[in-house]
Design a protein around this motif. Sequence first.
Motif, mmCIF file in Angstrom:
data_model
loop_
_atom_site.group_PDB
_atom_site.id
_atom_site.type_symbol
_atom_site.label_atom_id
_atom_site.label_comp_id
_atom_site.label_asym_id
_atom_site.label_seq_id
_atom_site.Cartn_x
_atom_site.Cartn_y
_atom_site.Cartn_z
ATOM 1 N N LEU A 162 12.529 14.801 -8.538
ATOM 2 C CA LEU A 162 11.778 16.082 -7.511
ATOM 3 C C LEU A 162 10.711 16.900 -8.026
ATOM 4 N N GLU A 163 10.760 16.901 -9.563
ATOM 5 C CA GLU A 163 8.942 16.962 -9.957
ATOM 6 C C GLU A 163 8.250 16.229 -9.553
ATOM 7 N N ALA A 164 8.005 14.367 -9.646
ATOM 8 C CA ALA A 164 7.394 13.879 -9.582
ATOM 9 C C ALA A 164 7.407 13.435 -7.772
ATOM 10 N N LEU A 165 8.891 13.467 -6.957
ATOM 11 C CA LEU A 165 8.429 13.705 -5.352
ATOM 12 C C LEU A 165 7.516 14.823 -4.825
ATOM 13 N N GLU A 166 7.544 15.847 -5.458
ATOM 14 C CA GLU A 166 6.487 16.680 -5.504
ATOM 15 C C GLU A 166 5.351 16.318 -4.967
ATOM 16 N N LEU A 167 4.747 15.290 -6.406
ATOM 17 C CA LEU A 167 3.460 15.215 -6.958
ATOM 18 C C LEU A 167 3.582 13.779 -5.998
ATOM 19 N N VAL A 168 4.227 12.743 -5.352
ATOM 20 C CA VAL A 168 3.802 12.073 -4.753
ATOM 21 C C VAL A 168 3.840 12.431 -3.853
ATOM 22 N N VAL A 169 4.297 13.189 -2.892
ATOM 23 C CA VAL A 169 4.463 12.996 -1.402
ATOM 24 C C VAL A 169 2.929 14.131 -1.493
ATOM 25 N N ARG A 170 2.396 14.547 -1.987
ATOM 26 C CA ARG A 170 1.295 15.316 -1.948
ATOM 27 C C ARG A 170 0.177 14.858 -1.993
ATOM 28 N N THR A 171 0.677 13.164 -2.561
ATOM 29 C CA THR A 171 -0.664 12.098 -3.169
ATOM 30 C C THR A 171 -0.519 11.885 -1.573
ATOM 31 N N GLY A 218 0.498 -1.575 0.165
ATOM 32 C CA GLY A 218 0.099 0.051 -0.358
ATOM 33 C C GLY A 218 0.614 1.275 -0.388
ATOM 34 N N GLY A 219 1.922 0.758 -0.203
ATOM 35 C CA GLY A 219 3.344 1.900 -0.129
ATOM 36 C C GLY A 219 3.138 2.964 -1.527
ATOM 37 N N LEU A 220 3.706 4.354 -1.941
ATOM 38 C CA LEU A 220 4.097 4.323 -3.049
ATOM 39 C C LEU A 220 6.144 4.178 -2.883
ATOM 40 N N ALA A 221 5.968 4.263 -4.341
ATOM 41 C CA ALA A 221 7.702 3.983 -4.490
ATOM 42 C C ALA A 221 7.764 4.799 -5.977
ATOM 43 N N ILE A 222 9.027 5.550 -5.876
ATOM 44 C CA ILE A 222 9.888 6.299 -7.011
ATOM 45 C C ILE A 222 11.010 6.114 -6.831
ATOM 46 N N ALA A 223 11.637 5.438 -8.856
ATOM 47 C CA ALA A 223 12.991 5.707 -8.587
ATOM 48 C C ALA A 223 13.635 6.923 -8.396
ATOM 49 N N PRO A 224 14.791 6.931 -8.540
ATOM 50 C CA PRO A 224 15.830 7.919 -8.209
ATOM 51 C C PRO A 224 15.823 8.782 -9.544
ATOM 52 N N GLY A 225 15.232 8.419 -10.771
ATOM 53 C CA GLY A 225 15.142 8.788 -11.820
ATOM 54 C C GLY A 225 14.075 9.721 -12.161
ATOM 55 N N GLY A 226 13.305 9.399 -11.461
ATOM 56 C CA GLY A 226 12.435 10.713 -11.019
ATOM 57 C C GLY A 226 10.541 9.310 -11.753
#
Length: 157
Positions: A130-139, A80-88
Amino acid sequence: MDGDACPVRDEVFRVASRHGLAVTVVSNGSRGVRLPDWVRRVIVAEGADAADDWIAEAVRPNDVCVTADIPLASRCLAAGGLAIAPGGKVWDTDNIGGALAGREVSRHLRETGQETRHAAFGAQNRSRFLEALELVVRTAMRGSPPPPRPLPDFFSD
């Protein structure tokens, strides 16, 4: 965060600090990486997947895992977590299966003596992250899954 060889630690710290979020860096301790005082460090035993196993067991719904490891990303999504790679790249249930399959193809190619290479990590990757992380964090803060990314329409004018 999967702390072994993560190229975007500073970016994670900056975004987490701005949003007032806790960060846990998990590693086997082989690298003496300096962390901000407010970041939790977890050092696991030596072993190929010790850090991944710790993260997969600890992740909770809407936790964000930063990792380049596709199987770990898959385990985080299953929890149930979210995952993001360093490349976005934001991992989700629609794209993780193909990524796991591609990883197996690459592993097979390496076993047969063929080279597989990853592109160098550069400024564009950092910006995308950075752009993707902002989206994922807000989500994650809203407590809902990330929205699907729109696919390009190759057939329109």
